[in-house]
Scaffold this motif. Structure first.
Motif, PDB file in Angstrom:
ATOM      1  N   VAL A   2       3.417   2.101   9.709  1.00 40.74           N
ATOM      2  CA  VAL A   2       4.063   2.807   8.728  1.00 40.74           C
ATOM      3  C   VAL A   2       5.463   2.690   9.067  1.00 40.74           C
ATOM      4  O   VAL A   2       6.246   2.423   7.970  1.00 40.74           O
ATOM      5  CB  VAL A   2       3.794   4.369   8.596  1.00 40.74           C
ATOM      6  CG1 VAL A   2       4.680   5.120   7.582  1.00 40.74           C
ATOM      7  CG2 VAL A   2       2.250   4.423   7.989  1.00 40.74           C
ATOM      8  N   SER A   3       6.098   2.940  10.164  1.00 36.11           N
ATOM      9  CA  SER A   3       7.529   2.852  10.509  1.00 36.11           C
ATOM     10  C   SER A   3       8.063   1.446  10.024  1.00 36.11           C
ATOM     11  O   SER A   3       9.153   1.540   9.420  1.00 36.11           O
ATOM     12  CB  SER A   3       7.639   3.234  11.863  1.00 36.11           C
ATOM     13  OG  SER A   3       8.871   3.109  12.441  1.00 36.11           O
ATOM     14  N   ARG A  14       0.786  -1.120   0.071  1.00 31.95           N
ATOM     15  CA  ARG A  14       0.001  -0.015   0.214  1.00 31.95           C
ATOM     16  C   ARG A  14       0.826   1.207  -0.211  1.00 31.95           C
ATOM     17  O   ARG A  14       0.699   2.077  -0.655  1.00 31.95           O
ATOM     18  CB  ARG A  14      -0.829   0.014   1.340  1.00 31.95           C
ATOM     19  CG  ARG A  14      -1.708  -1.065   1.178  1.00 31.95           C
ATOM     20  CD  ARG A  14      -2.829  -0.813   2.406  1.00 31.95           C
ATOM     21  NE  ARG A  14      -3.792   0.340   2.185  1.00 31.95           N
ATOM     22  CZ  ARG A  14      -4.446   0.826   3.383  1.00 31.95           C
ATOM     23  NH1 ARG A  14      -3.725   0.768   4.513  1.00 31.95           N
ATOM     24  NH2 ARG A  14      -5.013   1.721   3.002  1.00 31.95           N
ATOM     25  N   ILE A  15       2.019   1.206   0.714  1.00 33.44           N
ATOM     26  CA  ILE A  15       2.861   2.505   0.826  1.00 33.44           C
ATOM     27  C   ILE A  15       3.497   2.711  -0.513  1.00 33.44           C
ATOM     28  O   ILE A  15       3.424   3.765  -0.825  1.00 33.44           O
ATOM     29  CB  ILE A  15       3.905   2.294   1.937  1.00 33.44           C
ATOM     30  CG1 ILE A  15       3.002   2.531   3.381  1.00 33.44           C
ATOM     31  CG2 ILE A  15       4.794   3.252   1.872  1.00 33.44           C
ATOM     32  CD1 ILE A  15       3.960   2.110   4.706  1.00 33.44           C
ATOM     33  N   LEU A  16       3.920   1.545  -0.918  1.00 32.74           N
ATOM     34  CA  LEU A  16       4.615   1.666  -2.406  1.00 32.74           C
ATOM     35  C   LEU A  16       3.731   1.954  -3.322  1.00 32.74           C
ATOM     36  O   LEU A  16       4.055   3.084  -4.255  1.00 32.74           O
ATOM     37  CB  LEU A  16       5.352   0.248  -2.605  1.00 32.74           C
ATOM     38  CG  LEU A  16       6.132   0.377  -4.024  1.00 32.74           C
ATOM     39  CD1 LEU A  16       7.101   1.134  -4.086  1.00 32.74           C
ATOM     40  CD2 LEU A  16       6.546  -0.992  -4.306  1.00 32.74           C
ATOM     41  N   GLY A  17       2.356   1.620  -3.461  1.00 37.40           N
ATOM     42  CA  GLY A  17       1.596   2.123  -4.321  1.00 37.40           C
ATOM     43  C   GLY A  17       1.189   3.578  -4.316  1.00 37.40           C
ATOM     44  O   GLY A  17       1.312   4.301  -5.134  1.00 37.40           O
ATOM     45  N   ALA A  69      -2.849   9.461   5.125  1.00 38.23           N
ATOM     46  CA  ALA A  69      -3.526   9.041   3.905  1.00 38.23           C
ATOM     47  C   ALA A  69      -3.906   7.770   4.015  1.00 38.23           C
ATOM     48  O   ALA A  69      -5.036   7.459   3.278  1.00 38.23           O
ATOM     49  CB  ALA A  69      -2.560   9.437   2.850  1.00 38.23           C
ATOM     50  N   LEU A  70      -3.355   6.730   4.536  1.00 40.53           N
ATOM     51  CA  LEU A  70      -3.679   5.423   4.584  1.00 40.53           C
ATOM     52  C   LEU A  70      -4.307   4.929   5.738  1.00 40.53           C
ATOM     53  O   LEU A  70      -4.906   3.858   5.843  1.00 40.53           O
ATOM     54  CB  LEU A  70      -2.548   4.447   4.447  1.00 40.53           C
ATOM     55  CG  LEU A  70      -1.380   4.724   2.988  1.00 40.53           C
ATOM     56  CD1 LEU A  70      -0.278   3.730   3.206  1.00 40.53           C
ATOM     57  CD2 LEU A  70      -2.355   4.418   1.949  1.00 40.53           C
TER      58      LEU A  70
END
Length: 309
Positions: free
Chosen positions: A65-66, A36-39, A57-58
């Protein structure tokens, strides 16, 4: 989501892309949050995003996230990005994130090859079964490394062909191979980012050190501030010299060569000395702190190079 457009009737939009990336990564055995972060970073038009903004945002926790960004950085998918005066962690992806991953994957192959070699030293001559397995592990890594280099070269060639097709230029095989010094970026660096990396106030103290008689600047090369900005980016972002984005207007070879020359001339220490000795009120605290961070990063990069020799 930044730069988002209204959702389409079929439900396919930027948020759907981010979620699909997460599901694909999960199906492949990786973390869904990593995908998801990469996207998100692939499809946003913001050049770098803070960890706090990613969490917002997510709609996830800062902790998740970390962990995910740490894994992605280690794997070569993300790059850390330093922003002057900011304590938050920022992240970005290269334009060619997959090529960067492929180039960085070599170190994992090297580590596994080394691990197999070390394990073989633990075995006695009578332990044939584990010795066979570990020899195969070592030899497989050696074999893959050879093909890995060829695969990366073929990918770069494929990119050149694709770029040529899109631009309507001559086919890639008709282009002469360029030396790194001859390559030029297709886009220009944002002046705002350039002045964040090397603020006017700090440049005023660096310029005399570069252009004075006996200094380390060369009028035959590109503008000193352009190259200094590129060098500062590499130092403070933690990326490798080969990952210097083309937007900085100088090649990685030039940036590395000038960094070496400036380090040999003790530029970094002298720059910090004149900055910290500036009259009261001439510089704000954040500019001086940023100069200290640049000098610290330069010292660490120089030390790493010396040790590797």
């Amino acid at each position: 989501m930044p730069g988002d457009t209204p959702g389409r009737l079929d439900g396919w939009d930027r948020e759907a892309f981010v979620e699909e990336m997460g599901l694909l990564w999960e199906a492949a055995g990786s973390g869904r949050m990593d995908g998801r972060i990469l996207g998100y970073l692939l499809i946003t038009d913001i050049p770098y995003v803070s960890s706090g903004k990613l969490a917002e945002a997510l709609k996830v926790s800062a902790g998740s996230v970390s962990l995910a960004t740490r894994r992605l950085v280690e794997a070569g998918f993300l790059k850390r990005h330093a922003v002057p005066g900011e304590r938050s962690r920022y992240f970005r992806v290269d334009d060619d994130v997959w090529g960067s991953f492929l180039a960085g994957e070599r170190r994992y192959l090297d580590r596994q090859h080394q691990l197999a070699e070390q394990a073989l030293e633990l075995l006695g001559p009578e332990e044939e079964a584990p010795r066979r397995r570990l020899r195969n592990m070592r030899d497989y890594m050696s074999w893959v490394r050879g093909g890995h280099q060829d695969l990366l070269a073929r990918w770069r060639e494929y990119q050149r062909r694709s770029d040529a097709d899109e631009a309507g230029a001559a086919p890639a095989e008709e282009w002469p191979e360029e030396a790194p010094e001859q390559r030029r970026p297709s886009t220009r660096l944002s002046p705002v980012l350039a002045r964040q990396l090397v603020p006017d106030a700090l440049w005023a103290y660096a310029e005399p050190l570069l252009t004075a008689p006996g200094g380390v600047a060369s009028t035959a090369e590109q503008g000193e501030r352009t190259v200094l900005t590129a060098v500062v980016y590499v130092l403070t972002s933690g990326c490798g010299w080969q990952q210097l984005p083309a937007q900085f207007g100088t090649s990685s070879a030039t940036a590395h060569r000038r960094f070496t020359a400036w380090s040999d001339a003790d530029l970094w220490r002298r720059w910090l000395t004149v900055v910290t000795g500036a009259p009261t009120g001439a510089l704000d605290a954040s500019a001086a702190a940023w100069c200290a961070e640049i000098v610290r990063a330069a010292g660490g990069r120089r030390q790493t190079k010396t040790v590797s020799r």
